[in-house]
Write a protein that holds these residues in place. Structure first.
Motif, PDB file in Angstrom:
ATOM      1  N   ILE A 163      37.291  33.511  76.266  1.00  0.00           N
ATOM      2  CA  ILE A 163      38.644  34.228  76.356  1.00  0.00           C
ATOM      3  C   ILE A 163      38.562  35.319  75.237  1.00  0.00           C
ATOM      4  CG2 ILE A 163      41.121  34.020  75.551  1.00  0.00           C
ATOM      5  CD1 ILE A 163      40.895  31.144  76.572  1.00  0.00           C
ATOM      6  N   LEU A 164      37.919  35.195  73.983  1.00  0.00           N
ATOM      7  CA  LEU A 164      37.656  36.181  73.159  1.00  0.00           C
ATOM      8  C   LEU A 164      37.033  37.562  73.782  1.00  0.00           C
ATOM      9  CD1 LEU A 164      37.662  34.709  69.598  1.00  0.00           C
ATOM     10  CD2 LEU A 164      39.289  35.262  70.951  1.00  0.00           C
ATOM     11  N   ASP A 165      35.903  37.084  74.411  1.00  0.00           N
ATOM     12  CA  ASP A 165      34.891  37.989  75.053  1.00  0.00           C
ATOM     13  C   ASP A 165      35.692  38.830  76.151  1.00  0.00           C
ATOM     14  OD1 ASP A 165      32.563  37.498  73.648  1.00  0.00           O
ATOM     15  OD2 ASP A 165      31.749  35.830  75.116  1.00  0.00           O
ATOM     16  N   LYS A 166      36.657  37.991  76.975  1.00  0.00           N
ATOM     17  CA  LYS A 166      37.370  38.728  78.105  1.00  0.00           C
ATOM     18  C   LYS A 166      38.194  40.008  77.245  1.00  0.00           C
ATOM     19  CE  LYS A 166      41.381  37.763  80.874  1.00  0.00           C
ATOM     20  NZ  LYS A 166      42.282  36.860  81.553  1.00  0.00           N
ATOM     21  N   TRP A 167      38.717  39.728  76.188  1.00  0.00           N
ATOM     22  CA  TRP A 167      39.634  40.757  75.399  1.00  0.00           C
ATOM     23  C   TRP A 167      38.968  41.567  74.509  1.00  0.00           C
ATOM     24  CZ3 TRP A 167      44.005  41.691  77.924  1.00  0.00           C
ATOM     25  CH2 TRP A 167      44.382  40.441  78.867  1.00  0.00           C
ATOM     26  N   GLY A 168      37.581  41.359  74.462  1.00  0.00           N
ATOM     27  CA  GLY A 168      36.643  42.296  73.485  1.00  0.00           C
ATOM     28  C   GLY A 168      37.102  42.150  72.116  1.00  0.00           C
ATOM     29  N   ASN A 169      37.162  40.546  71.777  1.00  0.00           N
ATOM     30  CA  ASN A 169      37.740  40.457  70.395  1.00  0.00           C
ATOM     31  C   ASN A 169      36.593  39.391  69.882  1.00  0.00           C
ATOM     32  OD1 ASN A 169      39.807  41.657  68.997  1.00  0.00           O
ATOM     33  ND2 ASN A 169      40.967  41.039  70.789  1.00  0.00           N
ATOM     34  N   ALA A 170      35.344  39.188  70.221  1.00  0.00           N
ATOM     35  CA  ALA A 170      34.354  38.123  69.826  1.00  0.00           C
ATOM     36  C   ALA A 170      34.274  38.250  68.235  1.00  0.00           C
ATOM     37  CB  ALA A 170      33.094  38.356  70.807  1.00  0.00           C
ATOM     38  N   SER A 171      34.376  39.415  67.884  1.00  0.00           N
ATOM     39  CA  SER A 171      34.178  39.520  66.441  1.00  0.00           C
ATOM     40  C   SER A 171      35.033  38.535  65.536  1.00  0.00           C
ATOM     41  CB  SER A 171      34.070  40.823  65.781  1.00  0.00           C
ATOM     42  OG  SER A 171      35.427  41.457  66.147  1.00  0.00           O
ATOM     43  N   GLY A 172      36.365  38.454  65.989  1.00  0.00           N
ATOM     44  CA  GLY A 172      37.318  37.372  65.347  1.00  0.00           C
ATOM     45  C   GLY A 172      37.191  35.975  65.492  1.00  0.00           C
ATOM     46  N   ALA A 173      36.217  35.645  66.123  1.00  0.00           N
ATOM     47  CA  ALA A 173      35.970  34.390  66.535  1.00  0.00           C
ATOM     48  C   ALA A 173      35.684  33.275  65.238  1.00  0.00           C
ATOM     49  CB  ALA A 173      34.931  33.959  67.366  1.00  0.00           C
TER      50      ALA A 173
END
Length: 292
Positions: free
Chosen positions: A274-284
């Motif tokens: 889900i985070l990858d989908k929204w370009g937010n993997a860095s906040g995992a």
């Protein structure tokens, strides 16, 4: 010309409990996320929610990419929507997101209007006195300016400038402290251009009404992306802290169920997808805690 982009560049994040009255109509979320029911988690759902068969979630849908309105102008979509739709499914529930003014959501959870609140709330001690909070993402503050920074904005010396910020967010406190340093040094104060809707804060920078804006990092960076080169990020992300889902103070066991569900979604790959989908993997994050 900018309207389509700005409609998706809304922000709203981390205020205190708030007392605003800008709540708006509710809608169900639309998400392709699918998660298998965990019988143990389903058994731990409070009876009132279990009987309703749905989890009513208060969310300010003006904070893309975390939560915002789809093109139909009614359906709440976004990163947080996908995450907590999957969490609800783990509990055997349907997620129903209701659009509400950001600074009304914690009050709505406390009063029982909403079962939980999900709206990019930064976890802090003030909030934890009122509700339970379960960490699920890490975000900081990001400044943004018009492309090329024509006003030569320096976040550490923004005295006398017009700075856009969303009502009720922790960025208000940030700007207030910076402004005090200005006035203590005999310089002009920072003028805060405040709006309840982050999309309007973004638009104020594009139009030149505001010299810069600051918002939560995923929101600020997404706003830059959606304005298609009209804005750019300024400086580094700072003051990183976890977002938390808001759960009534007397439902600690239910809050713990959210931590367990999030951990399960992390382990099966759903959370990171889900985070990858929204370009937010860095906040995992990998450690989901109740009231960290």
């Amino acid at each position: 010309m900018v309207t389509a982009g700005l409609a998706l560049s809304a922000c709203g994040s981390d205020s205190l409990d708030g007392s605003g009255s800008s709540s708006s109509s509710g809608s169900s979320s639309s998400s392709s996320t699918s998660a298998a029911v965990d019988p143990q988690l389903a058994a731990g759902v409070p009876d009132k929610i279990k009987q309703a068969g749905k989890l009513v979630i208060g969310s300010d849908a003006s904070y893309a990419p975390n939560e915002f309105l789809d093109t139909d102008g009614k359906t709440v979509v976004g990163m947080d929507v996908d995450i907590f739709t999957a969490v609800a499914q783990k509990m055997g529930l349907k997620a129903e997101f209701q659009n509400a003014g950001f600074d009304t959501i914690i009050l709505g959870v406390k009063s029982g209007k909403f079962d939980i609140g999900v709206s990019s709330f930064t976890i802090n001690d003030e909030r934890k006195k009122q509700v339970n909070m379960v960490s699920y993402f890490n975000a900081g503050t990001q400044w943004a300016v018009k492309k090329g920074n024509p006003k030569k904005v320096d976040p550490d010396n923004a005295c006398g400038l017009n700075i856009g910020v969303q009502k009720g967010t922790v960025q208000i406190d940030d700007l207030t402290a910076r402004s005090k340093k200005c006035t203590d040094a005999g310089k002009p104060a920072i003028k805060q251009i405040v709006d309840a809707d982050q999309s309007k804060v973004t638009a104020s920078v594009v139009s030149g009404k505001s010299d810069a804006m600051l918002a939560d990092s995923p929101v600020g960076l997404y706003a830059v992306q959606q304005t298609k080169g009209q804005l750019e990020a300024l400086g580094e992300i700072y003051d990183a802290a976890p977002y938390g889902v808001v759960i009534p103070k007397d439902e600690t066991d239910f809050a713990q169920s959210f931590a367990v569900a999030l951990k399960a979604l992390k382990e099966d790959g759903t959370y990171d997808k889900i985070l990858d989908k929204w370009g937010n993997a860095s906040g995992a994050i990998g450690d989901f805690q109740v009231n960290p």
